[in-house]
Design a protein around this motif. Structure first.
Motif, PDB file in Angstrom:
ATOM      1  N   GLY A 144       0.793  -1.224   0.000  1.00 10.82           N
ATOM      2  CA  GLY A 144       0.000   0.000   0.000  1.00 10.82           C
ATOM      3  C   GLY A 144       0.825   1.273   0.000  1.00 10.82           C
ATOM      4  N   LEU A 145       0.405   2.207  -0.832  1.00 17.54           N
ATOM      5  CA  LEU A 145       0.988   3.544  -0.842  1.00 17.54           C
ATOM      6  C   LEU A 145       0.153   4.424   0.069  1.00 17.54           C
ATOM      7  CD1 LEU A 145       1.267   4.202  -4.698  1.00 17.54           C
ATOM      8  CD2 LEU A 145       3.199   3.875  -3.120  1.00 17.54           C
ATOM      9  N   SER A 146       0.808   5.327   0.800  1.00 19.28           N
ATOM     10  CA  SER A 146       0.073   6.278   1.640  1.00 19.28           C
ATOM     11  C   SER A 146       0.214   7.682   1.054  1.00 19.28           C
ATOM     12  CB  SER A 146       0.625   6.277   3.062  1.00 19.28           C
ATOM     13  OG  SER A 146       0.510   5.001   3.652  1.00 19.28           O
ATOM     14  N   LEU A 147      -0.928   8.302   0.749  1.00 14.88           N
ATOM     15  CA  LEU A 147      -0.917   9.662   0.211  1.00 14.88           C
ATOM     16  C   LEU A 147      -1.486  10.631   1.245  1.00 14.88           C
ATOM     17  CD1 LEU A 147      -2.505   9.019  -3.335  1.00 14.88           C
ATOM     18  CD2 LEU A 147      -0.171   8.551  -2.569  1.00 14.88           C
ATOM     19  N   LEU A 148      -1.046  11.856   1.200  1.00 12.05           N
ATOM     20  CA  LEU A 148      -1.580  13.019   1.939  1.00 12.05           C
ATOM     21  C   LEU A 148      -1.245  13.090   3.425  1.00 12.05           C
ATOM     22  CD1 LEU A 148      -5.184  13.456   0.435  1.00 12.05           C
ATOM     23  CD2 LEU A 148      -3.010  14.369  -0.411  1.00 12.05           C
ATOM     24  N   SER A 149      -1.070  11.964   4.098  1.00 15.51           N
ATOM     25  CA  SER A 149      -0.830  12.035   5.548  1.00 15.51           C
ATOM     26  C   SER A 149       0.076  10.909   6.022  1.00 15.51           C
ATOM     27  CB  SER A 149      -2.168  11.920   6.293  1.00 15.51           C
ATOM     28  OG  SER A 149      -1.968  11.911   7.702  1.00 15.51           O
ATOM     29  N   ASP A 150       0.848  11.193   7.065  1.00 14.68           N
ATOM     30  CA  ASP A 150       1.523  10.127   7.807  1.00 14.68           C
ATOM     31  C   ASP A 150       0.451   9.359   8.576  1.00 14.68           C
ATOM     32  OD1 ASP A 150       3.848  11.452   7.051  1.00 14.68           O
ATOM     33  OD2 ASP A 150       4.222  12.335   9.025  1.00 14.68           O
ATOM     34  N   SER A 151       0.745   8.138   8.947  1.00 11.61           N
ATOM     35  CA  SER A 151      -0.180   7.401   9.809  1.00 11.61           C
ATOM     36  C   SER A 151       0.579   6.286  10.523  1.00 11.61           C
ATOM     37  CB  SER A 151      -1.350   6.827   9.002  1.00 11.61           C
ATOM     38  OG  SER A 151      -0.873   5.970   7.994  1.00 11.61           O
ATOM     39  N   VAL A 152      -0.112   5.654  11.476  1.00 15.57           N
ATOM     40  CA  VAL A 152       0.488   4.545  12.208  1.00 15.57           C
ATOM     41  C   VAL A 152      -0.369   3.301  12.004  1.00 15.57           C
ATOM     42  CG1 VAL A 152       1.193   3.657  14.467  1.00 15.57           C
ATOM     43  CG2 VAL A 152       1.416   6.105  13.966  1.00 15.57           C
ATOM     44  N   MET A 153       0.276   2.231  11.551  1.00 17.78           N
ATOM     45  CA  MET A 153      -0.414   0.946  11.398  1.00 17.78           C
ATOM     46  C   MET A 153       0.013   0.047  12.557  1.00 17.78           C
ATOM     47  SD  MET A 153      -0.267  -1.789   8.250  1.00 17.78           S
ATOM     48  CE  MET A 153      -1.410  -0.962   7.154  1.00 17.78           C
ATOM     49  N   ARG A 154      -0.950  -0.691  13.108  1.00 19.04           N
ATOM     50  CA  ARG A 154      -0.613  -1.645  14.164  1.00 19.04           C
ATOM     51  C   ARG A 154      -1.000  -3.045  13.702  1.00 19.04           C
ATOM     52  NH1 ARG A 154      -2.646   0.042  19.839  1.00 19.04           N
ATOM     53  NH2 ARG A 154      -4.685  -0.358  18.904  1.00 19.04           N
ATOM     54  N   LEU A 155      -0.099  -3.989  13.894  1.00 22.14           N
ATOM     55  CA  LEU A 155      -0.376  -5.401  13.599  1.00 22.14           C
ATOM     56  C   LEU A 155      -0.377  -6.140  14.934  1.00 22.14           C
ATOM     57  CD1 LEU A 155       2.189  -5.981  10.666  1.00 22.14           C
ATOM     58  CD2 LEU A 155      -0.182  -5.229  10.476  1.00 22.14           C
ATOM     59  N   VAL A 156      -1.454  -6.845  15.229  1.00 20.64           N
ATOM     60  CA  VAL A 156      -1.545  -7.573  16.496  1.00 20.64           C
ATOM     61  C   VAL A 156      -1.777  -9.047  16.195  1.00 20.64           C
ATOM     62  CG1 VAL A 156      -2.788  -7.828  18.675  1.00 20.64           C
ATOM     63  CG2 VAL A 156      -2.529  -5.558  17.652  1.00 20.64           C
ATOM     64  N   ARG A 157      -0.969  -9.906  16.807  1.00 25.01           N
ATOM     65  CA  ARG A 157      -1.118 -11.334  16.521  1.00 25.01           C
ATOM     66  C   ARG A 157      -2.458 -11.831  17.034  1.00 25.01           C
ATOM     67  NH1 ARG A 157       3.182 -16.142  17.483  1.00 25.01           N
ATOM     68  NH2 ARG A 157       1.557 -17.672  17.806  1.00 25.01           N
ATOM     69  N   GLU A 158      -3.192 -12.444  16.141  1.00 22.22           N
ATOM     70  CA  GLU A 158      -4.581 -12.791  16.442  1.00 22.22           C
ATOM     71  C   GLU A 158      -4.699 -13.724  17.643  1.00 22.22           C
ATOM     72  OE1 GLU A 158      -6.689 -14.964  13.458  1.00 22.22           O
ATOM     73  OE2 GLU A 158      -8.522 -13.830  13.786  1.00 22.22           O
ATOM     74  N   ASP A 159      -3.819 -14.713  17.728  1.00 24.43           N
ATOM     75  CA  ASP A 159      -3.940 -15.688  18.816  1.00 24.43           C
ATOM     76  C   ASP A 159      -3.008 -15.367  19.988  1.00 24.43           C
ATOM     77  OD1 ASP A 159      -1.556 -16.193  17.607  1.00 24.43           O
ATOM     78  OD2 ASP A 159      -1.934 -18.303  17.181  1.00 24.43           O
ATOM     79  N   GLU A 160      -2.393 -14.192  19.974  1.00 15.70           N
ATOM     80  CA  GLU A 160      -1.444 -13.815  21.039  1.00 15.70           C
ATOM     81  C   GLU A 160      -1.368 -12.289  21.103  1.00 15.70           C
ATOM     82  OE1 GLU A 160       0.158 -14.575  23.999  1.00 15.70           O
ATOM     83  OE2 GLU A 160       0.490 -16.443  22.903  1.00 15.70           O
ATOM     84  N   PRO A 161      -2.429 -11.657  21.631  1.00  9.90           N
ATOM     85  CA  PRO A 161      -2.562 -10.202  21.506  1.00  9.90           C
ATOM     86  C   PRO A 161      -1.420  -9.384  22.134  1.00  9.90           C
ATOM     87  CG  PRO A 161      -4.596 -11.195  22.315  1.00  9.90           C
ATOM     88  CD  PRO A 161      -3.580 -12.284  22.301  1.00  9.90           C
ATOM     89  N   ALA A 162      -0.601 -10.036  22.978  1.00 12.52           N
ATOM     90  CA  ALA A 162       0.527  -9.285  23.547  1.00 12.52           C
ATOM     91  C   ALA A 162       1.605  -9.036  22.488  1.00 12.52           C
ATOM     92  CB  ALA A 162       1.105 -10.046  24.729  1.00 12.52           C
ATOM     93  N   GLU A 163       1.546  -9.777  21.401  1.00 12.48           N
ATOM     94  CA  GLU A 163       2.555  -9.603  20.349  1.00 12.48           C
ATOM     95  C   GLU A 163       2.048  -8.631  19.298  1.00 12.48           C
ATOM     96  OE1 GLU A 163       4.188 -13.062  18.530  1.00 12.48           O
ATOM     97  OE2 GLU A 163       4.793 -13.938  20.436  1.00 12.48           O
ATOM     98  N   TYR A 164       2.744  -7.521  19.163  1.00 16.41           N
ATOM     99  CA  TYR A 164       2.310  -6.548  18.165  1.00 16.41           C
ATOM    100  C   TYR A 164       3.502  -5.858  17.516  1.00 16.41           C
ATOM    101  CZ  TYR A 164       3.378  -2.876  21.516  1.00 16.41           C
ATOM    102  OH  TYR A 164       4.041  -2.052  22.388  1.00 16.41           O
TER     103      TYR A 164
END
Ligand code: OGA
Ligand code: MN
Length: 225
Positions: free
Chosen positions: A152-172
């Motif tokens: 994905g390309l991001s246009l117009l703004s900075d942003s923050v993406m978070r990935l959280v492990r589905e079966d282990e929510p402490a891992e991100y």
């Protein structure tokens, strides 16, 4: 040779940043190897190669050319805010299969870095326009319709993406996505982790606030095998 190994180790070490570590930057100038942090440095290491952010992937001129092609169609739609079961809040979207010359050049470059040759792609490119108040809730793209890689390309703004492990929510992991950058998610990072774009008041990276303005993403996906 030894020197090379030492240098490689150092680079390795530095890039495995835990999100709880002290911010090493003032202002929002991060090097490419500082754009991904995680619950632990070990997780960042483990997902190396599956999570990539490339700053300045497109020029300001190319961003302008993309906006010129996309804005007229988007402007005809209204931002949607209250679909309770939607993964996305405050958005409008489009699909695009045909581009003018400059934009087609960008798409060619994107495909060349994100997908292996011959990997069949989902036909049209997905365009997502998030309002300033918009955000993407945690979700995993349908395995029925999309394959192992999302770029994905991001246009117009900075942003923050978070990935959280589905079966282990402490891992991100958290990704800082600067305006005009490209991110690529593959394999486990795409299948095992939910993905979200944080709303403006939760938009922080490495202790620094990342204001979320209107953001347009241009997303390419491959097909499931
Ligand atoms: C989506 C999505 C990510 C992005 O549209 O399903 O996850 O970068 N988008 O906008
Ligand atoms: Mn999605």
């Amino acid at each position: 040779m030894r020197l090379l190994i030492t240098v490689a180790r150092r680079i390795h070490k530095r890039s495995a940043a835990s999100c709880s570590g002290a911010a090493t930057n003032s202002g929002l100038q991060f090097r490419d190897d500082q754009l991904v942090c995680g619950s632990t440095g070990e997780l960042v290491q483990r997902l190396r190669g599956q999570v990539e952010v490339r700053t300045e992937f497109i020029s300001e001129e190319e961003e302008g050319a993309l906006m010129k092609e996309l804005e007229p169609g988007l402007r005809k739609k209204r931002y949607e805010f209250d679909h309770w079961d939607d993964a996305i809040h405050g958005y409008r979207e489009a699909e695009r299969a045909q581009w003018g010359e400059v934009c087609e050049g960008v798409m060619d470059r994107l495909r060349a870095v994100a997908f292996s040759e011959g990997s069949p792609l989902l036909g049209p490119v997905h365009v997502l326009d998030l309002d300033k108040a918009g955000y993407i809730k945690p979700h995993i793209d349908s395995v029925k319709f999309c394959g192992s890689t999302i770029a994905g390309l991001s246009l117009l703004s900075d942003s923050v993406m978070r990935l959280v492990r589905e079966d282990e929510p402490a891992e991100y992991l958290k990704l800082f996505l600067p305006r005009r950058s490209l991110y690529i998610l593959r394999d486990q990072a795409r299948y095992k982790f939910t993905r979200e774009i944080l709303k403006d008041d939760e938009s922080f990276f490495s202790g620094q606030r990342v204001p979320h303005h209107r953001r347009i993403s241009v997303i390419c996906r491959n097909l499931p095998v």
